[in-house]
Design an enzyme around this catalytic site. Sequence first.
Site, PDB file in Angstrom:
ATOM      1  N   CYS A 143       0.842  -1.198   0.000  1.00 46.41           N
ATOM      2  CA  CYS A 143       0.000   0.000   0.000  1.00 46.41           C
ATOM      3  C   CYS A 143       0.873   1.242   0.000  1.00 46.41           C
ATOM      4  CB  CYS A 143      -0.936   0.015   1.201  1.00 46.41           C
ATOM      5  SG  CYS A 143      -2.062   1.438   1.211  1.00 46.41           S
ATOM      6  N   CYS A 146      -0.623   4.119   2.024  1.00 50.85           N
ATOM      7  CA  CYS A 146      -0.514   3.905   3.475  1.00 50.85           C
ATOM      8  C   CYS A 146       0.901   4.164   3.977  1.00 50.85           C
ATOM      9  CB  CYS A 146      -0.896   2.476   3.837  1.00 50.85           C
ATOM     10  SG  CYS A 146      -2.463   1.898   3.175  1.00 50.85           S
ATOM     11  N   ASP A 147       1.901   3.649   3.251  1.00 47.63           N
ATOM     12  CA  ASP A 147       3.260   3.591   3.781  1.00 47.63           C
ATOM     13  C   ASP A 147       4.277   4.469   3.060  1.00 47.63           C
ATOM     14  OD1 ASP A 147       2.327   1.636   5.531  1.00 47.63           O
ATOM     15  OD2 ASP A 147       2.789   0.012   4.142  1.00 47.63           O
TER      16      ASP A 147
END
Length: 332
Positions: A143, A146-147
């Site tokens: 992701c 996300c990261d």
Amino acid sequence: MHSKVIIIGSGPAGHTAAIYAARANLSPVMFEGMMAGGVAPGGQLTTTTEVENFPGFPEGITGSELTDKLREQSTRFGTDIITETISRVDLAARPIKVWREDADGDNDAPDTCDALIVATGATAKRLHIAGEDEYWQRGMSACAVCDGAAPIFRNKPLVVIGGGDSACEEATFLTKYASHVYIAVRRDAFRASNIMAKRAANHPKITVLWNTHVAEAKGNGNQLTHVVLQDAKSGEKRDLEVSGLFYAIGHTPNTAFLSGQLDTDETGYLLVKPGSTITKIRGVFAAGDVHDKQYRQAITAAGSGCMAALDAEKYLEELEAEEQEKAAAGKL
């Protein structure tokens, strides 16, 4: 065991639904799963390292810590959390029936409920290349949104695996933080739409590696430092120095246990009534990534869980009113 509300799944969607349902005195029961979909209770969030885009945590928080806090809040308001996986359901039955994974066929009595919230999420597809087990969450992710902004990826070279819209979109997103982004495409062309493919291919910070497999992830024991590339035609291998690897090869909605009882789109995501979490079967609701293939964020999943609980509460009120009307009619 009969409950007013059963929630299957324990990510942000499931726990938010549980919090709202519990505060509405619906006494929800949550089956959080035991390595359901190949991940621990808490779902995909547990595979994320630093979470910096969930409101309320200005210093950031790890995925596991956020999952623990969600669980604590659910139990605080009275959610009964059972660490078992639901393996099959009967959505046509009234009350709705669900069976635990270790149930002995039809010999074991099912758990039942009046309203069911499906919040089982979607599991990111991975290739399980050599070295992945060692460097997952230590430079490897599924992701980018996300990261990607994590300190370990900033101003570093990164590689994205995939050839579709998701790969192009995530690679373009990562250019905000990375020194350079490579896209490893196993064929000699993108599967992505023309506009997404051109945007990625023409970006000055993106290099497309055609006919390329990522064969192995390597590092210093603590963090990913490079990957081994393999030419799909010649088989020749070479090293590429990167500090991060991101899979962008799709997700698999965790819906197998439903056995086709709910409608899905062509990729397996549950279909709901627009603007709601209502499925085609009355009393069954879908929340989070199990029906959301566009955003797939913890915060949007949480919002969807809130919607599911409110939809379920309204349904239960309607059900109670119908039963009262029937009872009154029977007395006449």
